[in-house]
Design an enzyme around this catalytic site. Structure first.
Site, mmCIF file in Angstrom:
data_model
loop_
_atom_site.group_PDB
_atom_site.id
_atom_site.type_symbol
_atom_site.label_atom_id
_atom_site.label_comp_id
_atom_site.label_asym_id
_atom_site.label_seq_id
_atom_site.Cartn_x
_atom_site.Cartn_y
_atom_site.Cartn_z
ATOM 1 N N ASN A 42 31.049 37.222 42.416
ATOM 2 C CA ASN A 42 32.006 38.461 42.197
ATOM 3 C C ASN A 42 31.100 39.812 42.829
ATOM 4 O O ASN A 42 30.267 39.734 41.946
ATOM 5 C CB ASN A 42 32.375 37.942 40.631
ATOM 6 C CG ASN A 42 33.684 38.808 40.500
ATOM 7 O OD1 ASN A 42 33.022 40.128 40.608
ATOM 8 N ND2 ASN A 42 34.812 38.629 40.406
ATOM 9 N N HIS A 66 35.591 38.204 45.399
ATOM 10 C CA HIS A 66 36.162 37.143 44.556
ATOM 11 C C HIS A 66 34.213 36.131 44.267
ATOM 12 O O HIS A 66 33.721 36.475 45.298
ATOM 13 C CB HIS A 66 36.637 36.545 44.000
ATOM 14 C CG HIS A 66 37.729 37.136 43.292
ATOM 15 N ND1 HIS A 66 39.009 36.650 43.058
ATOM 16 C CD2 HIS A 66 37.675 38.549 42.863
ATOM 17 C CE1 HIS A 66 39.247 37.327 42.168
ATOM 18 N NE2 HIS A 66 38.943 38.577 41.751
ATOM 19 N N GLU A 107 34.522 33.354 45.728
ATOM 20 C CA GLU A 107 34.804 32.651 46.919
ATOM 21 C C GLU A 107 34.478 32.963 48.429
ATOM 22 O O GLU A 107 34.331 33.070 49.103
ATOM 23 C CB GLU A 107 36.269 32.260 46.204
ATOM 24 C CG GLU A 107 36.160 30.417 45.896
ATOM 25 C CD GLU A 107 36.116 31.555 44.394
ATOM 26 O OE1 GLU A 107 36.288 32.447 43.577
ATOM 27 O OE2 GLU A 107 37.002 30.957 43.513
ATOM 28 N N SER A 141 37.672 27.397 38.535
ATOM 29 C CA SER A 141 39.025 27.493 39.122
ATOM 30 C C SER A 141 39.345 28.787 40.455
ATOM 31 O O SER A 141 39.468 29.363 39.746
ATOM 32 C CB SER A 141 40.003 26.757 38.261
ATOM 33 O OG SER A 141 41.174 26.713 39.037
ATOM 34 N N CYS A 163 41.015 31.553 41.622
ATOM 35 C CA CYS A 163 42.489 32.202 41.267
ATOM 36 C C CYS A 163 43.563 32.038 42.802
ATOM 37 O O CYS A 163 42.869 31.585 43.406
ATOM 38 C CB CYS A 163 42.114 33.839 41.185
ATOM 39 S SG CYS A 163 41.576 34.641 42.325
ATOM 40 N N CYS A 172 41.983 33.212 46.234
ATOM 41 C CA CYS A 172 40.057 32.294 46.709
ATOM 42 C C CYS A 172 41.037 31.425 47.430
ATOM 43 O O CYS A 172 41.069 30.801 47.996
ATOM 44 C CB CYS A 172 39.807 32.000 45.432
ATOM 45 S SG CYS A 172 38.928 33.838 45.294
ATOM 46 N N ASP A 185 39.811 41.687 36.415
ATOM 47 C CA ASP A 185 39.782 41.184 37.214
ATOM 48 C C ASP A 185 40.878 39.627 37.945
ATOM 49 O O ASP A 185 40.293 39.454 39.657
ATOM 50 C CB ASP A 185 37.835 39.603 37.716
ATOM 51 C CG ASP A 185 37.331 39.327 38.465
ATOM 52 O OD1 ASP A 185 37.274 40.244 39.790
ATOM 53 O OD2 ASP A 185 37.281 38.765 39.152
#
Lengths: 146, 146
Positions: free
Chosen positions: A42, A53, A55, A78, A80, A83, A143
Protein backbone atom coordinates in the site's frame (compact mmCIF):
# COMPACT_ATOMS: atom_id res chain seq x y z
CA UNK A 1 7.39 -22.46 -3.05
CA UNK A 2 5.11 -23.25 -0.13
CA UNK A 3 2.37 -21.03 1.22
CA UNK A 4 4.54 -19.90 4.13
CA UNK A 5 7.27 -18.66 1.81
CA UNK A 6 4.72 -16.98 -0.45
CA UNK A 7 3.11 -15.23 2.51
CA UNK A 8 6.57 -14.18 3.72
CA UNK A 9 7.03 -12.14 0.51
CA UNK A 10 3.78 -10.28 1.21
CA UNK A 11 4.66 -9.76 4.87
CA UNK A 12 8.05 -8.35 3.89
CA UNK A 13 6.26 -5.88 1.62
CA UNK A 14 3.87 -4.90 4.41
CA UNK A 15 6.77 -4.31 6.80
CA UNK A 16 8.60 -2.24 4.20
CA UNK A 17 5.47 -0.12 3.81
CA UNK A 18 5.11 0.28 7.55
CA UNK A 19 8.76 1.31 7.91
CA UNK A 20 8.23 4.13 5.41
CA UNK A 21 5.21 5.49 7.28
CA UNK A 22 2.58 3.65 5.29
CA UNK A 23 -0.31 1.27 5.76
CA UNK A 24 1.07 -2.25 6.35
CA UNK A 25 -0.65 -4.28 3.67
CA UNK A 26 1.58 -6.18 1.27
CA UNK A 27 0.95 -8.55 -1.58
CA UNK A 28 2.63 -10.58 -4.28
CA UNK A 29 1.48 -12.16 -7.53
CA UNK A 30 2.95 -15.53 -8.49
CA UNK A 31 2.75 -17.05 -11.95
CA UNK A 32 1.41 -20.51 -12.79
CA UNK A 33 4.87 -22.02 -12.29
CA UNK A 34 5.28 -20.40 -8.88
CA UNK A 35 7.65 -17.71 -10.10
CA UNK A 36 7.25 -14.27 -8.56
CA UNK A 37 5.69 -11.89 -11.09
CA UNK A 38 5.61 -8.85 -8.83
CA UNK A 39 5.11 -7.65 -5.29
CA UNK A 40 4.20 -4.39 -3.62
CA UNK A 41 2.59 -2.63 -0.70
CA UNK A 42 0.00 0.00 0.00
CA UNK A 43 1.35 3.44 -0.96
CA UNK A 44 -1.52 5.78 -0.05
CA UNK A 45 0.71 7.74 2.30
CA UNK A 46 4.05 7.46 0.52
CA UNK A 47 2.73 8.46 -2.93
CA UNK A 48 -0.42 10.32 -1.85
CA UNK A 49 -2.15 7.81 -4.11
CA UNK A 50 -5.39 6.18 -2.96
CA UNK A 51 -5.36 3.61 -5.77
CA UNK A 52 -2.28 1.74 -4.59
CA UNK A 53 -3.37 -1.02 -2.26
CA UNK A 54 -1.09 -3.99 -1.64
CA UNK A 55 -2.79 -6.12 -4.28
CA UNK A 56 -2.95 -3.41 -6.96
CA UNK A 57 0.74 -2.63 -6.30
CA UNK A 58 1.66 -6.29 -6.85
CA UNK A 59 -0.52 -6.48 -9.96
CA UNK A 60 1.09 -3.34 -11.35
CA UNK A 61 4.58 -4.61 -10.58
CA UNK A 62 3.80 -7.77 -12.55
CA UNK A 63 3.43 -5.65 -15.68
CA UNK A 64 1.15 -6.28 -18.63
CA UNK A 65 0.11 -9.93 -18.97
CA UNK A 66 -2.04 -11.72 -21.50
CA UNK A 67 -3.57 -14.12 -18.99
CA UNK A 68 -3.72 -14.65 -15.25
CA UNK A 69 -4.84 -18.27 -15.46
CA UNK A 70 -3.04 -20.31 -12.84
CA UNK A 71 -1.74 -17.29 -10.93
CA UNK A 72 -1.86 -16.86 -7.16
CA UNK A 73 -2.23 -13.55 -5.36
CA UNK A 74 -0.86 -13.58 -1.83
CA UNK A 75 -1.93 -10.77 0.45
CA UNK A 76 -1.44 -10.08 4.14
CA UNK A 77 -5.09 -9.03 4.55
CA UNK A 78 -8.46 -10.02 3.14
CA UNK A 79 -8.82 -8.08 -0.13
CA UNK A 80 -11.21 -5.12 -0.03
CA UNK A 81 -13.92 -4.84 -2.71
CA UNK A 82 -11.61 -2.83 -4.93
CA UNK A 83 -8.91 -5.51 -4.85
CA UNK A 84 -11.48 -8.32 -4.98
CA UNK A 85 -12.86 -6.75 -8.15
CA UNK A 86 -9.36 -6.71 -9.62
CA UNK A 87 -8.92 -10.41 -8.81
CA UNK A 88 -12.27 -11.31 -10.37
CA UNK A 89 -11.91 -9.15 -13.48
CA UNK A 90 -8.54 -10.60 -14.40
CA UNK A 91 -9.33 -14.17 -13.45
CA UNK A 92 -6.59 -14.60 -10.88
CA UNK A 93 -6.99 -18.26 -9.98
CA UNK A 94 -6.12 -18.40 -6.30
CA UNK A 95 -5.78 -16.01 -3.37
CA UNK A 96 -3.79 -16.72 -0.23
CA UNK A 97 -4.85 -14.43 2.60
CA UNK A 98 -2.71 -13.80 5.66
CA UNK A 99 -5.70 -12.94 7.82
CA UNK A 100 -9.29 -11.77 7.68
CA UNK A 101 -9.67 -11.13 11.40
CA UNK A 102 -9.06 -7.37 11.41
CA UNK A 103 -10.86 -6.71 8.10
CA UNK A 104 -13.01 -8.79 5.77
CA UNK A 105 -13.42 -7.74 2.16
CA UNK A 106 -14.77 -9.72 -0.78
CA UNK A 107 -13.12 -13.10 -0.43
CA UNK A 108 -16.40 -15.01 0.06
CA UNK A 109 -17.75 -13.37 -3.07
CA UNK A 110 -14.61 -14.38 -4.95
CA UNK A 111 -14.96 -17.96 -3.71
CA UNK A 112 -18.57 -18.01 -4.89
CA UNK A 113 -17.33 -17.00 -8.35
CA UNK A 114 -14.70 -19.69 -8.58
CA UNK A 115 -11.55 -18.21 -7.05
CA UNK A 116 -9.67 -20.61 -4.77
CA UNK A 117 -9.45 -18.85 -1.41
CA UNK A 118 -7.16 -19.90 1.42
CA UNK A 119 -7.12 -18.00 4.71
CA UNK A 120 -3.95 -18.64 6.65
CA UNK A 121 -4.90 -17.03 9.98
CA UNK A 122 -1.33 -15.90 10.40
CA UNK A 123 -0.71 -14.41 13.89
CA UNK A 124 2.01 -12.04 12.64
CA UNK A 125 -0.39 -10.54 10.09
CA UNK A 126 -3.11 -10.19 12.73
CA UNK A 127 -0.71 -8.51 15.17
CA UNK A 128 0.62 -6.13 12.54
CA UNK A 129 -2.83 -4.88 11.52
CA UNK A 130 -4.26 -4.85 15.04
CA UNK A 131 -1.44 -2.58 16.17
CA UNK A 132 -1.71 -0.40 13.08
CA UNK A 133 -5.47 0.07 13.27
CA UNK A 134 -5.32 0.93 16.97
CA UNK A 135 -2.58 3.51 16.46
CA UNK A 136 -3.80 4.95 13.11
CA UNK A 137 -7.60 4.54 13.08
CA UNK A 138 -8.31 7.57 10.89
CA UNK A 139 -5.76 6.63 8.25
CA UNK A 140 -7.07 3.09 8.15
CA UNK A 141 -10.67 4.30 7.79
CA UNK A 142 -9.58 6.52 4.92
CA UNK A 143 -7.93 3.62 3.15
CA UNK A 144 -11.09 1.52 3.13
CA UNK A 145 -13.51 4.40 2.59
CA UNK A 146 -15.09 3.81 5.97
CA UNK B 1 -23.46 20.72 -14.37
CA UNK B 2 -25.83 18.45 -16.27
CA UNK B 3 -25.23 14.83 -17.17
CA UNK B 4 -24.31 15.75 -20.76
CA UNK B 5 -21.57 18.11 -19.60
CA UNK B 6 -20.30 15.58 -17.08
CA UNK B 7 -20.17 12.87 -19.72
CA UNK B 8 -18.37 15.26 -22.05
CA UNK B 9 -15.48 15.45 -19.58
CA UNK B 10 -15.15 11.66 -19.64
CA UNK B 11 -15.44 11.52 -23.44
CA UNK B 12 -12.72 14.14 -23.75
CA UNK B 13 -10.47 11.96 -21.59
CA UNK B 14 -11.25 8.89 -23.69
CA UNK B 15 -10.41 10.77 -26.89
CA UNK B 16 -7.16 12.04 -25.38
CA UNK B 17 -6.25 8.46 -24.51
CA UNK B 18 -7.12 7.26 -27.99
CA UNK B 19 -5.02 10.01 -29.59
CA UNK B 20 -1.97 8.85 -27.61
CA UNK B 21 -2.37 5.24 -28.75
CA UNK B 22 -4.36 4.04 -25.77
CA UNK B 23 -7.64 2.37 -24.93
CA UNK B 24 -10.45 4.93 -25.20
CA UNK B 25 -12.09 4.76 -21.81
CA UNK B 26 -12.29 7.99 -19.84
CA UNK B 27 -13.80 8.94 -16.53
CA UNK B 28 -14.24 11.80 -14.10
CA UNK B 29 -15.09 12.06 -10.43
CA UNK B 30 -17.30 14.93 -9.30
CA UNK B 31 -17.70 16.05 -5.72
CA UNK B 32 -21.01 16.47 -3.88
CA UNK B 33 -21.28 20.08 -5.06
CA UNK B 34 -20.67 19.13 -8.67
CA UNK B 35 -17.08 20.35 -8.74
CA UNK B 36 -14.62 18.26 -10.71
CA UNK B 37 -12.32 16.36 -8.35
CA UNK B 38 -10.31 14.60 -11.03
CA UNK B 39 -10.45 12.99 -14.43
CA UNK B 40 -8.35 10.52 -16.36
CA UNK B 41 -8.22 7.79 -18.97
CA UNK B 42 -6.98 4.26 -19.37
CA UNK B 43 -3.17 4.23 -19.54
CA UNK B 44 -2.35 0.53 -19.98
CA UNK B 45 -0.51 1.26 -23.22
CA UNK B 46 0.95 4.67 -22.46
CA UNK B 47 2.37 3.74 -19.04
CA UNK B 48 2.60 -0.04 -19.50
CA UNK B 49 0.43 -0.10 -16.39
CA UNK B 50 -2.50 -2.52 -16.22
CA UNK B 51 -3.96 -0.90 -13.09
CA UNK B 52 -4.90 2.38 -14.74
CA UNK B 53 -8.41 2.12 -16.08
CA UNK B 54 -10.43 5.26 -16.75
CA UNK B 55 -12.15 5.13 -13.38
CA UNK B 56 -9.01 4.39 -11.34
CA UNK B 57 -7.22 7.22 -13.17
CA UNK B 58 -10.00 9.65 -12.23
CA UNK B 59 -10.03 8.38 -8.64
CA UNK B 60 -6.26 8.79 -8.41
CA UNK B 61 -6.39 12.27 -9.91
CA UNK B 62 -8.90 13.26 -7.22
CA UNK B 63 -6.24 12.64 -4.57
CA UNK B 64 -6.75 11.45 -1.03
CA UNK B 65 -10.24 12.10 0.28
CA UNK B 66 -11.86 11.40 3.61
CA UNK B 67 -15.27 10.55 2.16
CA UNK B 68 -16.88 9.92 -1.20
CA UNK B 69 -20.41 10.46 0.01
CA UNK B 70 -22.37 12.42 -2.57
CA UNK B 71 -19.79 11.96 -5.32
CA UNK B 72 -20.55 10.97 -8.91
CA UNK B 73 -18.25 8.92 -11.12
CA UNK B 74 -18.83 9.48 -14.82
CA UNK B 75 -17.37 6.93 -17.18
CA UNK B 76 -17.65 6.38 -20.91
CA UNK B 77 -18.11 2.61 -20.44
CA UNK B 78 -19.77 0.27 -17.95
CA UNK B 79 -17.22 -0.21 -15.16
CA UNK B 80 -15.46 -3.58 -15.11
CA UNK B 81 -15.39 -5.60 -11.87
CA UNK B 82 -12.14 -3.94 -10.85
CA UNK B 83 -13.60 -0.46 -11.19
CA UNK B 84 -16.96 -1.56 -9.79
CA UNK B 85 -15.13 -2.83 -6.72
CA UNK B 86 -13.44 0.56 -6.36
CA UNK B 87 -16.81 2.32 -6.53
CA UNK B 88 -18.33 0.01 -3.93
CA UNK B 89 -15.39 0.04 -1.52
CA UNK B 90 -15.21 3.80 -1.37
CA UNK B 91 -18.95 4.39 -1.36
CA UNK B 92 -19.13 6.52 -4.47
CA UNK B 93 -22.78 7.51 -4.51
CA UNK B 94 -23.68 7.65 -8.19
CA UNK B 95 -22.28 6.40 -11.48
CA UNK B 96 -23.12 7.87 -14.87
CA UNK B 97 -22.28 5.42 -17.65
CA UNK B 98 -21.85 6.48 -21.26
CA UNK B 99 -22.76 3.06 -22.58
CA UNK B 100 -22.95 -0.61 -21.64
CA UNK B 101 -23.58 -1.93 -25.12
CA UNK B 102 -20.03 -2.94 -26.04
CA UNK B 103 -19.11 -4.17 -22.54
CA UNK B 104 -21.04 -4.78 -19.34
CA UNK B 105 -19.20 -4.90 -16.03
CA UNK B 106 -20.57 -4.72 -12.51
CA UNK B 107 -23.11 -1.91 -12.66
CA UNK B 108 -26.11 -4.14 -11.82
CA UNK B 109 -24.20 -5.42 -8.78
CA UNK B 110 -23.47 -1.85 -7.75
CA UNK B 111 -27.13 -0.91 -8.13
CA UNK B 112 -28.09 -3.89 -5.96
CA UNK B 113 -25.75 -2.54 -3.28
CA UNK B 114 -27.17 0.96 -3.32
CA UNK B 115 -25.19 2.86 -5.94
CA UNK B 116 -27.33 5.08 -8.17
CA UNK B 117 -26.66 3.91 -11.72
CA UNK B 118 -27.62 5.85 -14.84
CA UNK B 119 -26.88 4.48 -18.29
CA UNK B 120 -26.88 7.19 -20.90
CA UNK B 121 -26.74 5.04 -24.07
CA UNK B 122 -24.61 7.67 -25.71
CA UNK B 123 -24.09 6.95 -29.43
CA UNK B 124 -20.65 8.63 -29.51
CA UNK B 125 -19.42 6.34 -26.71
CA UNK B 126 -20.82 3.27 -28.46
CA UNK B 127 -19.20 4.25 -31.77
CA UNK B 128 -15.84 4.95 -30.13
CA UNK B 129 -15.65 1.56 -28.41
CA UNK B 130 -17.15 -0.39 -31.31
CA UNK B 131 -14.46 0.96 -33.63
CA UNK B 132 -11.72 0.42 -31.06
CA UNK B 133 -12.69 -3.16 -30.25
CA UNK B 134 -12.95 -4.11 -33.91
CA UNK B 135 -9.53 -2.62 -34.73
CA UNK B 136 -7.71 -3.67 -31.51
CA UNK B 137 -9.41 -6.88 -30.31
CA UNK B 138 -6.31 -8.34 -28.63
CA UNK B 139 -5.49 -5.18 -26.72
CA UNK B 140 -9.07 -4.86 -25.56
CA UNK B 141 -9.14 -8.49 -24.41
CA UNK B 142 -5.95 -7.90 -22.46
CA UNK B 143 -7.45 -4.89 -20.72
CA UNK B 144 -10.41 -6.84 -19.40
CA UNK B 145 -8.53 -10.09 -18.73
CA UNK B 146 -10.60 -11.88 -21.32
Amino acid sequence: MGTDEMLAVAVREARTGLASGGIPVGAALFGPDGDLWGSGHNRRVQDDDPTIHGETAAFRAAGRRRSYRGTTMVTTLSPCWYCSGLIRQFGITAVLIGESHTFTGGHDWLAAHGTTITILNDPECVDMMTTFISTHPTLWSEDIGD
